[in-house]
Design a protein around this motif. Structure first.
Motif, PDB file in Angstrom:
ATOM      1  N   ASP A 189       0.863  -1.186   0.000  1.00  0.00           N
ATOM      2  CA  ASP A 189       0.000   0.000   0.000  1.00  0.00           C
ATOM      3  C   ASP A 189       0.895   1.229   0.000  1.00  0.00           C
ATOM      4  OD1 ASP A 189      -2.410  -1.445   0.085  1.00  0.00           O
ATOM      5  OD2 ASP A 189      -2.224  -1.711   2.250  1.00  0.00           O
ATOM      6  N   ILE A 190       0.855   1.972  -1.090  1.00  0.00           N
ATOM      7  CA  ILE A 190       1.743   3.121  -1.262  1.00  0.00           C
ATOM      8  C   ILE A 190       0.896   4.384  -1.347  1.00  0.00           C
ATOM      9  CG2 ILE A 190       3.581   4.136  -2.634  1.00  0.00           C
ATOM     10  CD1 ILE A 190       4.306   1.422  -1.469  1.00  0.00           C
ATOM     11  N   PRO A 191       1.049   5.309  -0.421  1.00  0.00           N
ATOM     12  CA  PRO A 191       0.301   6.564  -0.513  1.00  0.00           C
ATOM     13  C   PRO A 191       0.536   7.252  -1.854  1.00  0.00           C
ATOM     14  CG  PRO A 191       1.394   6.399   1.618  1.00  0.00           C
ATOM     15  CD  PRO A 191       1.913   5.279   0.789  1.00  0.00           C
ATOM     16  N   GLY A 192      -0.546   7.651  -2.485  1.00  0.00           N
ATOM     17  CA  GLY A 192      -0.457   8.367  -3.752  1.00  0.00           C
ATOM     18  C   GLY A 192      -0.410   7.479  -4.973  1.00  0.00           C
ATOM     19  N   LEU A 193      -0.318   6.147  -4.777  1.00  0.00           N
ATOM     20  CA  LEU A 193      -0.256   5.223  -5.906  1.00  0.00           C
ATOM     21  C   LEU A 193      -1.309   4.134  -5.777  1.00  0.00           C
ATOM     22  CD1 LEU A 193       3.604   4.710  -6.335  1.00  0.00           C
ATOM     23  CD2 LEU A 193       2.105   6.168  -7.724  1.00  0.00           C
ATOM     24  N   ASP A 194      -1.720   3.625  -6.921  1.00  0.00           N
ATOM     25  CA  ASP A 194      -2.694   2.541  -7.019  1.00  0.00           C
ATOM     26  C   ASP A 194      -2.026   1.426  -7.823  1.00  0.00           C
ATOM     27  OD1 ASP A 194      -5.005   1.006  -7.171  1.00  0.00           O
ATOM     28  OD2 ASP A 194      -5.883   2.207  -8.802  1.00  0.00           O
ATOM     29  N   LEU A 195      -1.868   0.231  -7.231  1.00  0.00           N
ATOM     30  CA  LEU A 195      -1.113  -0.853  -7.862  1.00  0.00           C
ATOM     31  C   LEU A 195      -1.992  -2.079  -8.081  1.00  0.00           C
ATOM     32  CD1 LEU A 195       2.078  -0.759  -5.594  1.00  0.00           C
ATOM     33  CD2 LEU A 195       1.654   0.558  -7.678  1.00  0.00           C
ATOM     34  N   ALA A 196      -1.712  -2.803  -9.158  1.00  0.00           N
ATOM     35  CA  ALA A 196      -2.381  -4.085  -9.411  1.00  0.00           C
ATOM     36  C   ALA A 196      -1.486  -4.914 -10.325  1.00  0.00           C
ATOM     37  CB  ALA A 196      -3.750  -3.880 -10.057  1.00  0.00           C
ATOM     38  N   ALA A 197      -1.623  -6.226 -10.253  1.00  0.00           N
ATOM     39  CA  ALA A 197      -0.782  -7.118 -11.061  1.00  0.00           C
ATOM     40  C   ALA A 197      -1.517  -8.418 -11.338  1.00  0.00           C
ATOM     41  CB  ALA A 197       0.546  -7.401 -10.355  1.00  0.00           C
ATOM     42  N   ARG A 198      -1.078  -9.096 -12.369  1.00  0.00           N
ATOM     43  CA  ARG A 198      -1.591 -10.414 -12.716  1.00  0.00           C
ATOM     44  C   ARG A 198      -0.419 -11.300 -13.158  1.00  0.00           C
ATOM     45  NH1 ARG A 198      -5.185  -8.132 -10.758  1.00  0.00           N
ATOM     46  NH2 ARG A 198      -7.370  -7.921 -11.425  1.00  0.00           N
ATOM     47  N   TYR A 199      -0.542 -12.590 -12.869  1.00  0.00           N
ATOM     48  CA  TYR A 199       0.419 -13.580 -13.382  1.00  0.00           C
ATOM     49  C   TYR A 199      -0.351 -14.824 -13.794  1.00  0.00           C
ATOM     50  CZ  TYR A 199       3.714 -17.356 -13.685  1.00  0.00           C
ATOM     51  OH  TYR A 199       4.405 -18.439 -14.143  1.00  0.00           O
ATOM     52  N   VAL A 200      -0.156 -15.274 -15.033  1.00  0.00           N
ATOM     53  CA  VAL A 200      -0.811 -16.477 -15.543  1.00  0.00           C
ATOM     54  C   VAL A 200       0.261 -17.369 -16.158  1.00  0.00           C
ATOM     55  CG1 VAL A 200      -2.514 -17.418 -17.147  1.00  0.00           C
ATOM     56  CG2 VAL A 200      -2.956 -15.230 -16.024  1.00  0.00           C
ATOM     57  N   PRO A 201       0.429 -18.624 -15.685  1.00  0.00           N
ATOM     58  CA  PRO A 201       1.442 -19.513 -16.276  1.00  0.00           C
ATOM     59  C   PRO A 201       1.029 -19.992 -17.654  1.00  0.00           C
ATOM     60  CG  PRO A 201       0.160 -20.700 -14.642  1.00  0.00           C
ATOM     61  CD  PRO A 201      -0.280 -19.258 -14.564  1.00  0.00           C
ATOM     62  N   ASN A 391       0.393 -19.640 -24.658  1.00  0.00           N
ATOM     63  CA  ASN A 391       1.523 -20.516 -24.925  1.00  0.00           C
ATOM     64  C   ASN A 391       2.740 -20.139 -24.084  1.00  0.00           C
ATOM     65  OD1 ASN A 391       0.225 -22.020 -27.011  1.00  0.00           O
ATOM     66  ND2 ASN A 391       0.521 -20.284 -28.389  1.00  0.00           N
ATOM     67  N   ASP A 392       2.686 -18.984 -23.466  1.00  0.00           N
ATOM     68  CA  ASP A 392       3.806 -18.523 -22.651  1.00  0.00           C
ATOM     69  C   ASP A 392       3.246 -17.839 -21.409  1.00  0.00           C
ATOM     70  OD1 ASP A 392       6.359 -18.009 -21.867  1.00  0.00           O
ATOM     71  OD2 ASP A 392       6.840 -16.604 -23.479  1.00  0.00           O
ATOM     72  N   ASP A 393       4.098 -17.676 -20.404  1.00  0.00           N
ATOM     73  CA  ASP A 393       3.661 -16.992 -19.190  1.00  0.00           C
ATOM     74  C   ASP A 393       3.236 -15.560 -19.497  1.00  0.00           C
ATOM     75  OD1 ASP A 393       4.557 -19.291 -18.087  1.00  0.00           O
ATOM     76  OD2 ASP A 393       6.124 -18.403 -16.863  1.00  0.00           O
ATOM     77  N   ILE A 394       2.345 -15.053 -18.675  1.00  0.00           N
ATOM     78  CA  ILE A 394       1.925 -13.654 -18.768  1.00  0.00           C
ATOM     79  C   ILE A 394       2.143 -13.005 -17.409  1.00  0.00           C
ATOM     80  CG2 ILE A 394      -0.025 -12.063 -19.039  1.00  0.00           C
ATOM     81  CD1 ILE A 394      -1.272 -14.085 -20.960  1.00  0.00           C
ATOM     82  N   ALA A 395       2.890 -11.924 -17.396  1.00  0.00           N
ATOM     83  CA  ALA A 395       3.024 -11.092 -16.200  1.00  0.00           C
ATOM     84  C   ALA A 395       2.580  -9.687 -16.573  1.00  0.00           C
ATOM     85  CB  ALA A 395       4.457 -11.095 -15.689  1.00  0.00           C
ATOM     86  N   LEU A 396       1.786  -9.066 -15.714  1.00  0.00           N
ATOM     87  CA  LEU A 396       1.218  -7.743 -15.972  1.00  0.00           C
ATOM     88  C   LEU A 396       1.278  -6.929 -14.683  1.00  0.00           C
ATOM     89  CD1 LEU A 396      -0.525  -5.754 -17.734  1.00  0.00           C
ATOM     90  CD2 LEU A 396      -2.536  -6.982 -16.867  1.00  0.00           C
ATOM     91  N   LEU A 397       1.756  -5.704 -14.778  1.00  0.00           N
ATOM     92  CA  LEU A 397       1.865  -4.833 -13.612  1.00  0.00           C
ATOM     93  C   LEU A 397       1.401  -3.434 -13.999  1.00  0.00           C
ATOM     94  CD1 LEU A 397       2.885  -4.182 -10.706  1.00  0.00           C
ATOM     95  CD2 LEU A 397       5.144  -3.752 -11.731  1.00  0.00           C
ATOM     96  N   VAL A 398       0.473  -2.877 -13.215  1.00  0.00           N
ATOM     97  CA  VAL A 398      -0.049  -1.532 -13.450  1.00  0.00           C
ATOM     98  C   VAL A 398       0.283  -0.656 -12.246  1.00  0.00           C
ATOM     99  CG1 VAL A 398      -2.117  -0.123 -13.765  1.00  0.00           C
ATOM    100  CG2 VAL A 398      -1.914  -2.315 -14.961  1.00  0.00           C
ATOM    101  N   ILE A 399       0.892   0.512 -12.522  1.00  0.00           N
ATOM    102  CA  ILE A 399       1.179   1.514 -11.492  1.00  0.00           C
ATOM    103  C   ILE A 399       0.459   2.797 -11.909  1.00  0.00           C
ATOM    104  CG2 ILE A 399       2.951   2.877 -10.340  1.00  0.00           C
ATOM    105  CD1 ILE A 399       4.919   0.628 -10.869  1.00  0.00           C
ATOM    106  N   ARG A 400      -0.479   3.223 -11.090  1.00  0.00           N
ATOM    107  CA  ARG A 400      -1.270   4.417 -11.407  1.00  0.00           C
ATOM    108  C   ARG A 400      -1.084   5.466 -10.314  1.00  0.00           C
ATOM    109  NH1 ARG A 400      -6.975   5.450  -9.836  1.00  0.00           N
ATOM    110  NH2 ARG A 400      -7.885   7.021 -11.227  1.00  0.00           N
ATOM    111  N   ARG A 401      -0.837   6.680 -10.762  1.00  0.00           N
ATOM    112  CA  ARG A 401      -0.783   7.787  -9.808  1.00  0.00           C
ATOM    113  C   ARG A 401      -2.213   8.236  -9.528  1.00  0.00           C
ATOM    114  NH1 ARG A 401       1.977  13.813 -10.525  1.00  0.00           N
ATOM    115  NH2 ARG A 401       1.502  14.538  -8.394  1.00  0.00           N
TER     116      ARG A 401
END
Length: 417
Positions: A189-201, A391-401
């Motif tokens: 939890d980061i003040p001023g930021l909104d974070l989310a992520a996904r990982y799918v093998p 067919n391949d791993d998926i990693a996703l990261l979102v950083i929002r101010r």
């Protein structure tokens, strides 16, 4: 008499085929190997039966299952390919028999102490690859004939495919467990930021080395990285874990992402030779208004600013980590992060398709990215761009101010208007 002997041999083969076929679907690998060795010892009328599987990391044969030579397994006996009886079978990939065993024929002291006088060994192969060695022994002098070789080779072939199939399953399970344990269980939890992520093998090629990480630094900067280690399976996941830990250590010593990636590149060249790795490392300033980024051959992130078209970040890209000679200096790009803007980091599994250019996948992702809450944006990206069975791993990261409107505001009294 000859016909009776032939029928006996055929019956022995049928019995082996029956147990191996049934065992392949019903037993775990330890039970299967144990059952096969018991059957072989009974059908060939031998005193010992042993399976040594090849350790791909060390190139050694490791005693994995045994009947009559259980001490080999308990002591973890290992031998290099080419040495001793089992090593010669592995090196030649051909059956080998010894009529009168001497200390010159074998190097395993356990085998000599047991008093084995005759040995027959065959290679365990699967799709042309060496899996291990199966050998049997007799405490009495005995000459093994062609039928004995044929039967033992049949068992070795069945055990090879069973071992290889189960090893692949265990390898994938171990890689997935390791990979998930190294990914952040919960984003900070980061003040001023909104974070989310996904990982799918990935489902077809198995677990790879895709990863992301988010961490606070003592200086007040936020570190965020996403990367992809070449290859698949447990070895890639292990290398990924080492690289992740190393980058965290380098991040503590500097607030320049290019400097951290330069140190990581030297580490990979020295300790993980041959491990090609791409990565984007970002440092978000304490005021959250700017982001410093350095890319090592990774796909550029996307920036979505409210009221503006989503764009690929114009990022200076250096070559991947572990390629060529270590770069003396990598480069950093400074990016403004306006209120409400979202940075989207991803690995190639999200945008690559076998039947199209990667640019098409990036365009599809760009069309799906809009400024908005991080969790909702992750959900929308995965629903609109990710394949059902990647067919391949998926990693996703979102950083929002976070924009000012995300902050709590006093309730409005309807009667005041």
């Amino acid at each position: 008499m000859a016909d009776a002997e032939l029928m006996t041999n055929e019956e022995r083969l049928r019995r082996i085929e029956a147990i191996t076929d049934a065992a392949l679907s019903g037993l775990n690998i330890a039970e299967l190997l144990d059952e096969l060795l018991e059957r072989v010892r009974d059908l060939l009328k031998v005193d010992t039966a042993t399976i040594l599987l090849l350790d791909g990391h060390t190139g050694e044969l490791v005693a994995t299952a045994a009947k009559g030579l259980e001490e080999e397994v308990r002591r973890g006996f290992r031998i290099r390919v080419g040495r001793g009886f089992a090593g010669r079978v592995a090196a030649t990939r051909a059956p080998l028999t010894i009529y009168d065993v001497t200390a010159d024929d074998v190097v395993n002291p356990i085998l000599l102490a047991t008093g084995v006088r005759a040995l027959l060994g065959v290679p365990m192969l699967a799709n042309g690859d060496l899996v291990g060695v199966l050998h049997v022994g007799s405490l009495a002098l005995r000459r093994f004939g062609p039928d004995d070789v044929r039967l033992l080779q049949l068992v070795a072939d069945r055990a090879s495919f069973a071992s290889q199939a189960r090893a692949q399953v265990l390898d994938r399970q171990a890689a997935l467990a390791l990979q998930r344990s190294l990914l952040p269980g919960r984003l900070p939890d980061i003040p001023g930021l909104d974070l989310a992520a996904r990982y799918v093998p990935g489902h077809d090629l198995g677990i790879g080395g895709d990863w992301y990480d988010v961490f606070m630094l003592p200086s007040g900067w936020l570190g965020a990285v996403i990367g992809d280690v070449s290859g698949h399976g447990l070895p890639s996941a292990v290398v990924m874990g080492r690289i992740r830990s190393a980058l965290r250590a380098y991040a503590l010593d500097c607030d320049d992402p290019a400097e951290a990636l330069t140190s990581l590149d030297r580490k990979i060249h020295h300790f993980e030779a041959g491990a090609l790795t791409t990565a984007v490392y970002a440092l978000v300033a304490p005021d959250r208004a700017t982001v410093h980024l350095s890319s090592a051959g990774h796909l550029p992130p996307l920036l979505a600013v409210p009221g503006q078209p989503t764009q690929l970040v114009n990022l200076t890209v250096d070559r991947p980590l572990g390629v060529g000679r270590p770069l003396a200096k990598r480069r950093t790009t400074v990016l403004d992060l306006p209120p409400g803007a979202a940075l989207v980091f991803y690995t190639d599994g999200l945008v690559e398709r076998r039947s199209e250019l990667i640019d098409t996948g990036i365009e599809r992702l760009t069309s799906a990215v809009q400024a908005g809450p991080a969790e909702a944006l992750c959900d929308h990206i995965m629903a609109s761009t990710a394949e059902e069975h990647p067919n391949d791993d998926i990693a996703l990261l979102v950083i929002r101010r976070q924009p000012p409107t995300d902050e709590a505001t006093p309730a409005t009294d309807p009667g005041s208007t």
